[in-house]
Design an enzyme around this catalytic site. Structure first.
Site, PDB file in Angstrom:
ATOM      1  N   CYS A  95      -5.826   4.341  18.602  1.00  0.00           N
ATOM      2  CA  CYS A  95      -5.170   3.440  19.556  1.00  0.00           C
ATOM      3  C   CYS A  95      -4.070   4.195  20.296  1.00  0.00           C
ATOM      4  O   CYS A  95      -3.141   3.598  20.825  1.00  0.00           O
ATOM      5  CB  CYS A  95      -4.629   2.197  18.866  1.00  0.00           C
ATOM      6  SG  CYS A  95      -3.391   2.558  17.620  1.00  0.00           S
ATOM      7  N   ARG A 109     -14.314  -6.325  14.536  1.00  0.00           N
ATOM      8  CA  ARG A 109     -14.430  -6.969  13.221  1.00  0.00           C
ATOM      9  C   ARG A 109     -15.765  -7.705  13.118  1.00  0.00           C
ATOM     10  O   ARG A 109     -16.438  -7.669  12.094  1.00  0.00           O
ATOM     11  CB  ARG A 109     -13.247  -7.924  12.987  1.00  0.00           C
ATOM     12  CG  ARG A 109     -11.960  -7.179  12.664  1.00  0.00           C
ATOM     13  CD  ARG A 109     -10.848  -8.135  12.256  1.00  0.00           C
ATOM     14  NE  ARG A 109     -10.252  -8.829  13.371  1.00  0.00           N
ATOM     15  CZ  ARG A 109      -9.158  -8.422  14.029  1.00  0.00           C
ATOM     16  NH1 ARG A 109      -8.546  -7.320  13.683  1.00  0.00           N
ATOM     17  NH2 ARG A 109      -8.681  -9.121  15.030  1.00  0.00           N
ATOM     18  N   ASP A 167      -8.692   2.761  10.913  1.00  0.00           N
ATOM     19  CA  ASP A 167      -8.003   2.159  12.069  1.00  0.00           C
ATOM     20  C   ASP A 167      -6.508   2.462  11.974  1.00  0.00           C
ATOM     21  O   ASP A 167      -5.696   1.567  11.741  1.00  0.00           O
ATOM     22  CB  ASP A 167      -8.265   0.647  12.084  1.00  0.00           C
ATOM     23  CG  ASP A 167      -7.680  -0.020  13.322  1.00  0.00           C
ATOM     24  OD1 ASP A 167      -7.410   0.686  14.317  1.00  0.00           O
ATOM     25  OD2 ASP A 167      -7.478  -1.247  13.292  1.00  0.00           O
TER      26      ASP A 167
HETATM   27  N1  SAH Z   1      -7.218  -2.682  11.103  1.00  0.00           N
HETATM   28  C1  SAH Z   1      -6.084  -3.567  11.146  1.00  0.00           C
HETATM   29  C2  SAH Z   1      -4.929  -3.000  11.951  1.00  0.00           C
HETATM   30  C3  SAH Z   1      -4.396  -1.662  11.477  1.00  0.00           C
HETATM   31  S1  SAH Z   1      -2.777  -1.303  12.026  1.00  0.00           S
HETATM   32  C4  SAH Z   1      -6.548  -4.938  11.656  1.00  0.00           C
HETATM   33  O1  SAH Z   1      -7.706  -5.089  12.069  1.00  0.00           O
HETATM   34  O2  SAH Z   1      -5.744  -5.874  11.640  1.00  0.00           O
HETATM   35  C5  SAH Z   1      -2.342   0.116  11.158  1.00  0.00           C
HETATM   36  C6  SAH Z   1      -1.887  -0.094   9.720  1.00  0.00           C
HETATM   37  O3  SAH Z   1      -1.705   1.191   9.134  1.00  0.00           O
HETATM   38  C7  SAH Z   1      -0.563  -0.815   9.518  1.00  0.00           C
HETATM   39  O4  SAH Z   1      -0.775  -1.951   8.731  1.00  0.00           O
HETATM   40  C8  SAH Z   1       0.346   0.181   8.771  1.00  0.00           C
HETATM   41  O5  SAH Z   1       1.122  -0.441   7.752  1.00  0.00           O
HETATM   42  C9  SAH Z   1      -0.666   1.108   8.156  1.00  0.00           C
HETATM   43  N2  SAH Z   1      -0.252   2.491   7.886  1.00  0.00           N
HETATM   44  C10 SAH Z   1       0.468   3.314   8.677  1.00  0.00           C
HETATM   45  N3  SAH Z   1       0.536   4.551   8.146  1.00  0.00           N
HETATM   46  C11 SAH Z   1      -0.153   4.516   6.968  1.00  0.00           C
HETATM   47  C12 SAH Z   1      -0.468   5.486   5.971  1.00  0.00           C
HETATM   48  N4  SAH Z   1      -0.061   6.750   6.084  1.00  0.00           N
HETATM   49  N5  SAH Z   1      -1.215   5.108   4.913  1.00  0.00           N
HETATM   50  C13 SAH Z   1      -1.621   3.807   4.804  1.00  0.00           C
HETATM   51  N6  SAH Z   1      -1.387   2.865   5.750  1.00  0.00           N
HETATM   52  C14 SAH Z   1      -0.649   3.204   6.798  1.00  0.00           C
END
Ligand code: SAH
Length: 394
Positions: A337, A206, A297
């Site tokens: 991840c 970040r 992510d």
């Molecule tokens: N980048 C974030 C963490 C991401 S975690 C940070 O720095 O805090 C992954 C996220 O993807 C979760 O919030 C989940 O709700 C979302 N997610 C999972 N599948 C998804 C999809 N198909 N479309 C949109 N969001 C999705």
């Protein structure tokens, strides 16, 4: 003391101090859930002290490779102290940090995150569960804190044959907390948030994203899988003019919007979309929209290597779309991840996404998890988070 005897030739990974013993390696012996057992080679030679997980394919995990080591309260106190001391030598620009990262800290199945004055723990193995009280006392004594919230409510518990458990184990207090990371404020909910409430592992990324925004002057940023808006706040703090953030979780998006406000950024600089990322990327492409920077992510598409093939297609698809949506000279921060996808394989997937998109780019950096989520020499599986910064040619 119960004993696990390994099959001939199966002692090699333990001799290299890898902490897992698979069902298929065991010739005879067993233990109750979380019980400490002596593990020996086929010739009876001592290999390790381990705890057993009868319900799991990983039948035992090692506490210690030293024959003279007693597995008792003082053993766990020393482990907790060593992990905490290691953190003081890492460069962590936040009051939130991971104190214990499972196997990498010699405590298989124990995850502990600190958010200010509150600890949040996940006891995800039979061994961690068996020693829960001792570990909890050690964590509070070592940190001098009084509050510990349990979030043992993940699928990993099921694989170990353990019931889900959540709530205050010690002390009491608000479950909604605010973290200071790189001088920004990020609110989170330890009771309902993902994992222990927040993705501490992306802390350094970040910051890098904020630095890129500042140096390159992003106009339009797209933050995919934004969760509670960590990268959104980073981009705005770096001066990005506008950030579009996508997630499929309504509560995560609400908190993301709250986090933008918490840091004093004008609401018109941020748009939040409750949508599927893949479908949104396709929609943007059809609409002819472009971005100066994109973050991808996603959640774990491949929890194990068995899911790698399907996951590879999913990663490739979103990366191909994102590379197309970038302006020439634009920047992609892209991650996996998934434990089942190696850094090398991830690199190949992104390369093949570029080839399909007809886009070339400079890989300016390879990224990993923040240092308080360490991988170790003995446990390469600790490397779960990998990322690339790709600067689109143009
Ligand atoms: N980048 C974030 C963490 C991401 S975690 C940070 O720095 O805090 C992954 C996220 O993807 C979760 O919030 C989940 O709700 C979302 N997610 C999972 N599948 C998804 C999809 N198909 N479309 C949109 N969001 C999705």
């Amino acid at each position: 003391m119960k004993t696990l005897r390994l099959k001939p030739g199966k002692e090699r990974s333990l001799q290299r101090r890898h902490p897992w013993i698979f069902d298929s390696a065991i010739a005879k012996g067993s233990g109750d859930a979380g019980e400490t057992v002596r593990v020996e080679a086929s010739d009876g030679q001592f290999l390790a002290w381990a705890f057993t997980s009868p319900a799991s394919k990983i039948s035992a995990r090692v506490w210690s490779f030293e024959e003279s080591q007693r597995i008792d309260a003082s053993f766990f106190i020393a482990k907790v102290q060593a992990s905490t001391k290691a953190r003081s030598r890492f460069d962590i620009k936040s009051d939130g940090q991971r104190l214990i990262h499972g196997e990498s800290d010699g405590l298989p199945g124990l995850i502990v995150d600190q958010y200010g004055d509150t600890l949040v723990a996940q006891f995800l193995s039979t061994g961690a569960e068996r020693w829960k009280t001792v570990l909890t006392d050690a964590l509070l004594a070592t940190t001098g804190l009084t509050k510990l919230y349990e979030r043992s409510d993940t699928n990993a518990r099921k694989l170990e044959g353990l019931e889900s458990a959540a709530g205050w184990l010690r002390g009491d207090g608000p479950v909604e907390l605010t973290l200071r990371e790189h001088g920004w404020q990020l609110s989170l909910d330890i009771a309902t948030g993902h994992k222990t409430g927040f993705y501490l592992d992306q802390r350094d990324s970040r910051q890098k994203f904020a630095e890129h925004a500042q140096r390159l002057g992003f106009e339009r940023v797209l933050n995919c899988f934004c969760y509670t808006g960590g990268f959104t706040v980073a981009a705005l703090a770096g001066g990005a003019a506008h950030v579009t953030s996508i997630d499929s979780s309504g509560p995560a998006l609400e908190r993301a919007a709250a986090n933008v406000a918490l840091n004093g950024f004008a609401p018109e600089r941020a748009t939040f979309l409750d949508a599927d990322v893949n479908a949104s990327l396709r929609g943007f492409l059809e609409a002819g929209r472009t971005f100066d920077a994109i973050v991808l992510d996603p959640p774990k598409f491949a929890p194990t290597a068995a899911h790698a093939e399907r996951a590879a297609r999913a990663y490739k698809d979103i990366n191909r779309l994102a590379l197309k949506l970038l302006e020439p000279g634009g920047v992609l921060f892209t991650y996996s991840c998934s434990g089942g996808i190696s850094a090398d394989l991830f690199h190949k997937i992104v390369a093949s996404a570029g080839a399909d998109a007809g886009v070339d780019g400079f890989i300016t950096e390879r990224l990993g998890g923040a240092p308080d989520h360490p991988m170790t020499l003995e446990f390469p599986e600790g490397e779960y988070l990998k990322g690339l910064i790709v600067l689109k040619k143009g």
